[in-house]
Design a protein around this motif. Structure first.
Motif, PDB file in Angstrom:
ATOM      1  N   GLU A 106       9.365   0.423  47.967  1.00  0.00           N
ATOM      2  CA  GLU A 106      10.460  -0.146  48.745  1.00  0.00           C
ATOM      3  C   GLU A 106      11.512   0.896  49.130  1.00  0.00           C
ATOM      4  N   LYS A 107      11.792   1.840  48.256  1.00  0.00           N
ATOM      5  CA  LYS A 107      12.757   2.892  48.617  1.00  0.00           C
ATOM      6  C   LYS A 107      12.189   3.818  49.694  1.00  0.00           C
ATOM      7  N   MET A 129      17.594  -3.930  45.395  1.00  0.00           N
ATOM      8  CA  MET A 129      16.177  -3.648  45.600  1.00  0.00           C
ATOM      9  C   MET A 129      15.413  -3.669  44.287  1.00  0.00           C
TER      10      MET A 129
END
Length: 394
Positions: free
Chosen positions: A41-42, A168
């Protein structure tokens, strides 16, 4: 009955996926666990969605750590050119921006797809939505208990990141496990983060919100030269994010708004050419108009013609723009920080393998380790390099 794997990796980010690929290539049975719904996700959000996946200038000098030498081994074993070769093999188009920063031409998802393909070829198993309940030491290695059952392994790699961007899913799990097994931690704090100002400062700069200017930001002996952005909360932009990693609460930073201009010479020449011109009008040539007005008003010279200003007065005024001292009230914190400074103390880890010296089979890689890069692809290069190093041994 617990499932059996040779290697379990907690964290399906850049470092975790790289470690899985390398361990799988060695024939190790690998499982990657992550509580998120999607891997990387990052990676997906980085670089404005185009992933600043490395920096061609990456070297130990671009990293902060209590032990600045620790990162040397991993960075030497897996270089930016090694990752570029992998990207090229997948025919992912990329380009260089400023200062050696490399970005995908299309989307960061290309990098994620590449890593997932490599993991699949290495027969690494990916388990998303995995809720880690406990981690225990066993006679032959480790047992990871999840909501779906237990997994035994001989090698456990922590690649779960730091505390930055909690929305996140950042949890600091790696730090908890490090402490559980007796590994020391270096104090953690937000890095590469916008700085905030107190209400009085904000009110004085209110008219400048949204103004961006190229500048040198200085904290102590450290200097970065890139854009500075004045916001409704304080200061942001690449130069501020960079210097934030060196700034500590209670300290000052200094901005040189015209680092390469002979501003005094420019204003004296303008005075000679048109002495009736107002200072802020002449200043609007090298600086954004609102910034020029702000400094002229702050000096009480906004309506003064240049002809009224002596050489000494011009020199003194220019110094305020060359050394604009600001005392931040704080930072925006982990909510917007790109990285976490500090983490697992490197003195507890082997720099070649990332293995805990006193806990055989336990590894820490990526952001959770006390190695933090500058803005501009350096932290991804640390993720690839530290993940590669652990994957070669675990």
């Amino acid at each position: 009955m617990a499932e059996q794997f040779d290697v379990v990796i907690i964290g399906a980010g850049a470092a975790g996926m790289m470690a899985a690929i390398e361990a799988g290539k060695r024939g190790r049975r690998v499982a990657v666990l992550d509580h998120a719904k999607a891997p990387g996700e990052k990676i997906r959000i980085s670089g404005g969605g185009r992933c600043n996946f490395t920096n061609i200038h990456a070297s130990p000098k671009n990293f902060l750590s209590v032990n600045p030498h620790f990162c040397k081994s991993a960075l030497a074993r897996y270089t930016p050119h090694d990752f570029i070769a992998l990207v090229d093999r997948y025919k992912i188009a990329w380009h260089e921006k400023t200062l050696g920063q490399l970005f995908c031409d299309e989307t960061a998802k290309d990098i994620i797809r590449m890593l997932l393909t490599e993991m699949k070829e290495a027969r690494a198993v990916l388990r998303l939505g995995a809720q880690i309940q406990t981690v225990e030491k066993t006679v032959s290695g480790f047992r990871i208990v999840t909501a779906d059952g237990a997994i035994d392994c001989s090698s456990l790699i922590l690649a779960s990141g730091g505390k930055s961007i909690p929305k996140m899913g950042a949890t600091g799990l790696a730090y908890k496990i490090a402490e559980q097994f007796g590994l020391p931690l270096v104090e953690t704090r937000p890095g590469l983060v916008p700085l905030t100002l107190d209400p009085v400062q904000l009110e004085s700069l209110n008219a400048l919100a949204g103004v961006a200017v190229g500048a040198q930001a200085r904290c102590g002996k450290t200097v970065f030269e890139e854009a500075v952005l004045i916001t409704h909360r304080g200061l942001s932009g690449p130069a501020i994010l960079q210097i934030s990693s060196y700034w500590r609460e209670g300290g000052d930073i200094s901005l040189n708004l015209l680092p390469h201009a002979d501003l005094a010479g420019v204003l004296k020449a303008a005075r000679k050419q048109n002495g009736r011109q107002a200072l802020q009008t002449a200043l609007s040539e090298p600086l954004p108009k609102r910034l020029a007005q702000f400094f002229a008003e702050a000096a009480g010279l906004s309506n003064r013609p240049l002809a009224d200003l002596s050489d000494k007065a011009i020199d003194a005024f220019c110094l305020t723009l060359k050394d604009w001292v600001i005392k931040p009230a704080g930072s925006e914190g982990y909510r917007t920080a790109e990285v976490t400074l500090g983490g697992v103390d490197t003195k507890a880890l082997d720099s070649r393998s990332m293995q805990a010296r006193d806990v055989p089979g336990l590894y820490f890689i990526g952001e959770c380790v006390d190695v933090t890069g500058w803005l501009g692809g350096y932290n991804f290069q640390w993720a690839w390099a530290s993940g590669f190093s652990a994957g070669q041994v675990a």
